[in-house]
Structure formats: C-alpha cells, structure tokens
Design an enzyme around this catalytic site. Structure first.
Site, PDB file in Angstrom:
ATOM      1  N   ASP A  37       2.753   0.169  -3.252  1.00  0.00           N
ATOM      2  CA  ASP A  37       2.507  -1.002  -2.413  1.00  0.00           C
ATOM      3  C   ASP A  37       3.256  -0.838  -1.092  1.00  0.00           C
ATOM      4  OD1 ASP A  37       2.048  -3.796  -1.559  1.00  0.00           O
ATOM      5  OD2 ASP A  37       1.673  -4.190  -3.677  1.00  0.00           O
ATOM      6  N   TYR A 152     -14.412  -9.497   3.900  1.00  0.00           N
ATOM      7  CA  TYR A 152     -14.022  -9.302   2.498  1.00  0.00           C
ATOM      8  C   TYR A 152     -15.254  -9.007   1.651  1.00  0.00           C
ATOM      9  CZ  TYR A 152     -11.608 -10.255  -1.936  1.00  0.00           C
ATOM     10  OH  TYR A 152     -11.075 -10.162  -3.193  1.00  0.00           O
TER      11      TYR A 152
END
Length: 247
Positions: A37, A152
């Site tokens: 991450d 998205y």
C-alpha cells in the site's frame, strides 16, 4: 493445516478495508502475505498484527519500479509469488462534464493500469509457482452503470475485461484469473455514503470486508475450475429488481 500453507501472496491496497480483510484471512490460512500500500503507517500496523511471516511493503501500483522491488523482496523471502490480489483503488465523484481530466486519469491509473502493471510484473512468478491465482477486485460498477462516478465505472469495467484477457493468456501456464464484484461494503472509501444506498436491495445492508475476503479465499483455494469469471458479493443489488417497501 491451513488452506494456504506454503503460498506467497501479495495484496495491494492491503492497509485497510477489503485488502486488510483479505490479508488477515490469507495469514490465518498459513500464507506468507505481503501487505502492499501507499499508506505506510496503516499497512505496517496490519502486518504487525498478522505477525511473521507477513510483511508490509510500500507500493504505488502505478510505479513499475515499486512493483519490481516488491517482487524481488517477496521472492527473496521464500519462493515465487503464487497469489496476487489487485485490490488497490480510488474513487472520485463528479459528472462527466464537471470532473477534471486529471481526476479521471488518476482513477484509471490506479484502478486499471495499476492492476495491469501488477499482472505484467508478476506473471512470470505466478507461472513458476505452478498454481498461480489472480483475483481482481472490481465492483458492481464493473457490471452496470452509476451516475457521477464515470471514471470509477470505466476503470472497473476495464478491470473486468482485463481479467478475461489475462485468463486466456495465462491459462496455459497454470494461472487462473477471476474478478470479484462487491456491492456497497463498509470501508473507508464508502464512509461518506448514505446507508440508503442499500435500502432497496434484497439484503438491505452494507456488506463487510470480511464477506468479500471469504469469497477471495474461496477463489484461491476451492474454485480450481474457474477462470475468467465474475463473482458477485452485493446483497442481491444486481439481481435486476429492487424491493419496494410497503407503506
């Protein structure tokens, strides 16, 4: 004996939400997990919670050098990576007319290009493992349209298509590739969303990251004759009709 004993897995976006839940389930089943991450502090906390042999590695999924370093580190820790979960994602609101071009590009870069770059980098290792599995975390937005989140939606439809192409290309090397399509899930990304989003679903609630993680575990360990397929975790949201409450 765990269902993932001896397997090395990489989970992107692993610092929180669905990614952290997947990392926890994998570790509980005996996998060596790389929590990847850009959120360093949160990712380190997850890895520390899981204990050895879990580890955190900083990863910007849009950076080829980050992927190369992650792969080298994971393999040095013990054998080829056999599981990749492309979970890292971002969301930006705005109509097609209003959204800034750089915001649209950023969503596609993280959600789609980042997943492609992970496949591109790890495919040789996945083949060497002999039982490679890739799970791409798409969305119900990869199955239908939603207003005001066009970037998205485009990225998640693209990820669904990439899944099918990768499944065709990698099958001969013993690698399976599937996509998971969560509906409304309680995560930091959806924290600002109103609960009414799920009100008309057959299961009128938000799902949990753990419910998605259990589907991912099933695909890795049990669904050995599935590749190129979509698996939906959405409380019935995409069944085609909404329940109308009686007055």
């Amino acid at each position: 004996m765990g269902r993932m004993d001896g397997r090395a897995a990489v989970v992107t976006g692993g610092a929180r939400g669905i990614g952290a839940a997947v990392a926890r389930v994998f570790a509980a089943e005996g996998a060596r997990v790389t929590v990847a991450d850009v959120l360093d502090a949160e990712g380190q906390e997850v890895a520390a919670e899981l204990g050895a042999p879990a580890r955190f590695r900083h990863l910007d999924v849009t950076e080829p050098d980050d992927w190369a370093a992650l792969l080298a580190d994971a393999e040095e820790a013990g054998g080829p990576v056999s599981v990749l979960v492309n979970n890292a994602g971002v969301l930006a609101f705005g109509t097609i007319e209003e959204q800034a071009p750089e915001d649209f590009r950023r969503v596609l870069d993280v959600n789609l290009y980042g997943a492609w770059l992970g496949l591109h980098t790890l495919a040789p290792a996945l083949r060497r493992s002999g039982d490679g599995v890739v799970v791409n975390i798409s969305s119900t937005a990869g199955l239908m349209g939603y207003a005001n989140i066009g970037a998205y939606v485009a990225s998640k439809w693209g990820l669904r298509g990439l899944t099918k192409s990768a499944a065709l290309e990698l099958a001969a090397g013993g690698v399976r590739v599937c996509s998971v399509h969560p509906g409304p899930i309680t995560t930091p990304m959806t924290a600002a969303m109103d609960d009414s989003i799920a009100a008309g679903q057959p299961m009128a609630r938000f799902g949990t990251p753990e419910e998605v993680a259990r589907m991912v575990l099933f695909l890795v360990t049990e669904a050995t004759y599935s590749t190129g397929s979509e698996f939906v975790v959405d409380g019935g949201a995409t069944t085609g009709s909404m329940i109308v409450a009686e007055e």
